[in-house]
Enzyme design. Structure first.
Site, PDB file in Angstrom:
ATOM      1  N   LYS A 224       0.815  -1.219   0.000  1.00 48.97           N
ATOM      2  CA  LYS A 224       0.000   0.000   0.000  1.00 48.97           C
ATOM      3  C   LYS A 224       0.850   1.270   0.000  1.00 48.97           C
ATOM      4  O   LYS A 224       2.032   1.263   0.378  1.00 48.97           O
ATOM      5  CB  LYS A 224      -0.977  -0.026   1.185  1.00 48.97           C
ATOM      6  CG  LYS A 224      -2.089  -1.056   0.930  1.00 48.97           C
ATOM      7  CD  LYS A 224      -3.181  -1.066   1.970  1.00 48.97           C
ATOM      8  CE  LYS A 224      -4.248  -2.093   1.541  1.00 48.97           C
ATOM      9  NZ  LYS A 224      -5.243  -2.338   2.583  1.00 48.97           N
ATOM     10  N   ARG A 258      -3.345 -10.076   5.274  1.00 45.42           N
ATOM     11  CA  ARG A 258      -3.763 -10.186   3.857  1.00 45.42           C
ATOM     12  C   ARG A 258      -2.620  -9.673   2.983  1.00 45.42           C
ATOM     13  O   ARG A 258      -2.174  -8.549   3.159  1.00 45.42           O
ATOM     14  CB  ARG A 258      -5.030  -9.351   3.679  1.00 45.42           C
ATOM     15  CG  ARG A 258      -5.653  -9.424   2.293  1.00 45.42           C
ATOM     16  CD  ARG A 258      -6.897  -8.542   2.239  1.00 45.42           C
ATOM     17  NE  ARG A 258      -7.518  -8.596   0.934  1.00 45.42           N
ATOM     18  CZ  ARG A 258      -7.126  -7.861  -0.103  1.00 45.42           C
ATOM     19  NH1 ARG A 258      -6.141  -7.010   0.019  1.00 45.42           N
ATOM     20  NH2 ARG A 258      -7.748  -7.973  -1.267  1.00 45.42           N
TER      21      ARG A 258
HETATM   22  N1  HH2 Z   1      -7.259  -3.977   1.046  1.00 48.90           N
HETATM   23  C1  HH2 Z   1      -7.567  -4.040  -0.274  1.00 48.90           C
HETATM   24  C2  HH2 Z   1      -8.672  -4.787  -0.713  1.00 48.90           C
HETATM   25  N2  HH2 Z   1      -9.425  -5.484   0.165  1.00 48.90           N
HETATM   26  N3  HH2 Z   1      -9.880  -6.177   2.375  1.00 48.90           N
HETATM   27  C3  HH2 Z   1      -9.589  -6.143   3.678  1.00 48.90           C
HETATM   28  N4  HH2 Z   1     -10.335  -6.833   4.557  1.00 48.90           N
HETATM   29  N5  HH2 Z   1      -8.541  -5.403   4.176  1.00 48.90           N
HETATM   30  C4  HH2 Z   1      -7.738  -4.680   3.350  1.00 48.90           C
HETATM   31  O1  HH2 Z   1      -6.800  -4.010   3.861  1.00 48.90           O
HETATM   32  C5  HH2 Z   1      -8.013  -4.675   1.938  1.00 48.90           C
HETATM   33  C6  HH2 Z   1      -9.121  -5.447   1.481  1.00 48.90           C
HETATM   34  C7  HH2 Z   1      -6.734  -3.301  -1.277  1.00 48.90           C
HETATM   35  O2  HH2 Z   1      -5.756  -4.133  -1.826  1.00 48.90           O
HETATM   36  P1  HH2 Z   1      -5.840  -4.911  -3.234  1.00 48.90           P
HETATM   37  O3  HH2 Z   1      -6.884  -5.969  -3.225  1.00 48.90           O
HETATM   38  O4  HH2 Z   1      -4.480  -5.391  -3.547  1.00 48.90           O
HETATM   39  O5  HH2 Z   1      -6.155  -3.780  -4.301  1.00 48.90           O
HETATM   40  P2  HH2 Z   1      -7.450  -3.341  -5.118  1.00 48.90           P
HETATM   41  O6  HH2 Z   1      -8.466  -2.868  -4.126  1.00 48.90           O
HETATM   42  O7  HH2 Z   1      -6.945  -2.251  -6.014  1.00 48.90           O
HETATM   43  O8  HH2 Z   1      -7.952  -4.544  -5.883  1.00 48.90           O
END
Ligand code: HH2
Length: 287
Positions: A224, A258
């Protein structure tokens, strides 16, 4: 403490669980576009399990800052072929959560064998709790201030830790009132969701205060922005910072982490869990 997702009971005695990330999206901030093809997404799920993921979070909607919502039909179009190929009914070793805020998408994914719903809006869809309750599924309730499109435009709090704690407590009550079992719930402070870098650091520093809510904590820091965007680090260059933040989160009580980088995170988390266990043992001895 345990986490019960459709009868699959996760325990945290041997350290935290590692949740791998696979995004079936064209635009996720780190792995966007890489796993749009179902065969590649399925291969990635298996690769993360081989690396040591305890479960894999499958998402079809990016929630990166600035992202627009993705219609339920499009989320399902992206997820269904992946879930069908995973054949979760047959392969009981696979534990999948679905990263969606839409109750229809959640219902479809659960009906195709997912064990849990990871809801970054913490019941933003008023139908979500009933869908989860009816299937005895696990539910991650995350804190987000605002919505992805605008959440990073000058987020403000009087006391971020207190406000996140109160918000999550209220969402737990809502979920319980709709029939979701207490032991199905996991809570997440939502690192990067309507928070400045300073807010994220404060939440990590005070994570233990969220343990008062009585449920396992999930923390997602992987790649992030707060890990180095200001210094010009691209997402793939944020692993070292992410491992440092993960270790702190685990030492402060996170039960699930995660991540895109399962192998490295697992190793870092295991060491942090040992430090936490040593600190707690010393506290019990009255040292
Ligand atoms: N962060 C992201 C997405 N989902 N869910 C939970 N529970 N906690 C988190 O910190 C979280 C989440 C963002 O990361 P990512 O899936 O890599 O990116 P994107 O939202 O661009 O798909």
């Amino acid at each position: 403490m345990i986490w019960n997702a459709r009868g699959r009971v996760f325990r945290f005695e041997d350290g935290p669980l590692v949740m791998g990330i696979v995004n079936v999206t064209p635009d996720s901030f780190s792995d966007g576009g890489r796993h749009l093809d179902p065969a590649s997404a399925v291969a990635r799920v298996h690769a993360l399990i081989t690396e040591g993921a305890d479960l894999v979070d499958l998402g079809a909607e990016s929630t990166r800052p600035g992202a627009l919502p993705v219609a339920a039909a499009e989320q399902m179009r992206r997820l269904e072929p992946v879930l069908e190929r995973l054949d979760l009914g047959r392969d009981a070793s696979l534990a999948i959560s679905v990263d969606t805020a839409d109750a229809d998408v959640a219902a479809r994914a659960l009906d195709l064998g997912a064990l849990a719903v990871n809801d970054v809006t913490g019941l933003g869809d008023p139908r979500m709790a009933a869908v989860v309750a009816a299937r005895g599924a696990g539910l991650v309730l995350m804190h987000m201030k605002g919505e992805p499109r605008t959440m990073q435009v000058d987020p403000r709090y009087d006391d971020v830790v207190r406000e996140v704690r109160e918000h999550l407590a209220e969402r737990v009550s809502r979920a319980r009132a709709a029939g979701v079992a207490e032991d199905a719930l996991v809570l997440d402070p939502g690192i990067g969701f309507g928070k400045s870098a300073a807010h994220n650091f404060e939440l990590l520093a005070h994570l233990e205060e969220l343990l008062a809510l009585g449920r396992p904590l999930l923390v997602g820091v992987s790649r992030k922005s707060f890990l180095g965007k200001a210094e010009g680090l691209e997402p793939e260059q944020r692993l070292a910072g992410g491992l440092a933040a993960t270790a702190i989160a685990v030492e402060r009580g996170a039960s699930i982490v995660r991540t895109h980088d399962v192998l490295e995170t697992r190793r870092a988390a295991r060491i942090a869990a040992r430090v936490r266990a040593a600190r707690r043992a010393a506290a019990q001895r009255g040292a």
